[in-house]
Design a protein around this motif. Structure first.
Motif, PDB file in Angstrom:
ATOM      1  N   ALA A  23      37.802  34.313  39.080  1.00 30.04           N
ATOM      2  CA  ALA A  23      38.773  35.391  39.321  1.00 30.04           C
ATOM      3  C   ALA A  23      38.054  36.650  39.800  1.00 30.04           C
ATOM      4  O   ALA A  23      38.491  37.296  40.759  1.00 30.04           O
ATOM      5  CB  ALA A  23      39.573  35.680  38.054  1.00 30.04           C
ATOM      6  N   LEU A  26      36.877  36.165  43.380  1.00 31.22           N
ATOM      7  CA  LEU A  26      38.000  36.269  44.321  1.00 31.22           C
ATOM      8  C   LEU A  26      38.413  37.716  44.544  1.00 31.22           C
ATOM      9  O   LEU A  26      38.767  38.101  45.658  1.00 31.22           O
ATOM     10  CB  LEU A  26      39.191  35.441  43.828  1.00 31.22           C
ATOM     11  N   GLU A  27      38.366  38.522  43.494  1.00 34.26           N
ATOM     12  CA  GLU A  27      38.703  39.944  43.647  1.00 34.26           C
ATOM     13  C   GLU A  27      37.700  40.645  44.557  1.00 34.26           C
ATOM     14  O   GLU A  27      38.085  41.450  45.413  1.00 34.26           O
ATOM     15  CB  GLU A  27      38.748  40.617  42.280  1.00 34.26           C
ATOM     16  N   GLN A  30      38.305  39.537  48.044  1.00 37.13           N
ATOM     17  CA  GLN A  30      39.525  40.159  48.559  1.00 37.13           C
ATOM     18  C   GLN A  30      39.192  41.512  49.178  1.00 37.13           C
ATOM     19  O   GLN A  30      39.648  41.824  50.279  1.00 37.13           O
ATOM     20  CB  GLN A  30      40.511  40.310  47.409  1.00 37.13           C
ATOM     21  N   ARG A 100      46.484  34.148  37.216  1.00 39.79           N
ATOM     22  CA  ARG A 100      45.777  35.199  37.961  1.00 39.79           C
ATOM     23  C   ARG A 100      45.046  34.630  39.177  1.00 39.79           C
ATOM     24  O   ARG A 100      45.087  35.197  40.275  1.00 39.79           O
ATOM     25  CB  ARG A 100      44.790  35.886  37.022  1.00 39.79           C
ATOM     26  N   HIS A 103      47.487  33.767  41.936  1.00 41.10           N
ATOM     27  CA  HIS A 103      47.880  34.989  42.644  1.00 41.10           C
ATOM     28  C   HIS A 103      46.771  35.446  43.594  1.00 41.10           C
ATOM     29  O   HIS A 103      47.025  35.764  44.759  1.00 41.10           O
ATOM     30  CB  HIS A 103      48.213  36.098  41.645  1.00 41.10           C
ATOM     31  N   LEU A 104      45.540  35.477  43.096  1.00 39.97           N
ATOM     32  CA  LEU A 104      44.415  35.918  43.929  1.00 39.97           C
ATOM     33  C   LEU A 104      44.215  35.004  45.138  1.00 39.97           C
ATOM     34  O   LEU A 104      43.909  35.488  46.234  1.00 39.97           O
ATOM     35  CB  LEU A 104      43.136  35.995  43.098  1.00 39.97           C
ATOM     36  N   THR A 105      44.392  33.704  44.960  1.00 36.49           N
ATOM     37  CA  THR A 105      44.220  32.806  46.110  1.00 36.49           C
ATOM     38  C   THR A 105      45.344  32.990  47.124  1.00 36.49           C
ATOM     39  O   THR A 105      45.110  32.879  48.322  1.00 36.49           O
ATOM     40  CB  THR A 105      44.117  31.330  45.677  1.00 36.49           C
ATOM     41  N   HIS A 108      44.351  36.031  48.927  1.00 39.15           N
ATOM     42  CA  HIS A 108      43.197  35.649  49.746  1.00 39.15           C
ATOM     43  C   HIS A 108      43.666  34.948  51.030  1.00 39.15           C
ATOM     44  O   HIS A 108      43.215  35.286  52.130  1.00 39.15           O
ATOM     45  CB  HIS A 108      42.322  34.688  48.915  1.00 39.15           C
TER      46      HIS A 108
END
Length: 150
Positions: A23, A26-27, A30, A100, A103-105, A108
């Protein structure tokens, strides 16, 4: 790790740590995508690939551990599952992290689609302007001059 010295609870905790790392990665990626930072994007992708490799290895280890444990007597199994509140806490955190990460993917993927569209626009602009910026061949080459008397 030795599968006999590691409990399923330890493996599940390690699984949560990997999810937290994913996570976080990924942030960071992003932000790199939003700022078109190619180096940071590449590093993030490599880090995420490594986390996925670790995840697969951990899942294999967890599967082997659970198979070994299921072959033991029911007494052993009941001793390892003596903390239902800890199990519920792990399950809750796992659910939260997977939500989470989903959502991040999605974010992305959206950023990647946006970058792809931007690159396509730049590509079309370059194609449309190519004749403007490409010198004509007859201006670059020396044309043969007719010789006198011939």
């Amino acid at each position: 790790m030795d599968t006999h010295s590691v409990t399923p609870g330890d493996l599940l905790s390690t699984r949560l740590l990997l999810l937290r790392d994913l996570a976080h990665s990924l942030e960071i990626s992003q932000d790199a995508l939003a700022h078109n930072d190619a180096e940071l994007i590449a590093r993030g992708a490599a880090h995420q690939a490594e986390l996925c490799r670790q995840w697969s290895a951990l899942e294999d280890q967890l599967r082997r551990q659970l198979e070994t444990q299921s072959s033991r007597s029911k007494e052993s199994v009941s001793q390892t599952s003596s903390e239902p509140s800890r199990s519920a806490q792990i399950e809750l955190e796992f659910t939260t992290l997977t939500t989470r990460i989903r959502h991040l993917t999605r974010v992305h993927c959206s950023l990647l689609r946006h970058l792809q569209r931007s690159l396509a626009i730049v590509g079309h602009l370059l194609d449309a302007r190519a004749p403007t910026y490409t010198p004509e061949l007859n201006l670059v080459r020396d044309e043969p001059r007719p010789q006198a008397g011939g």
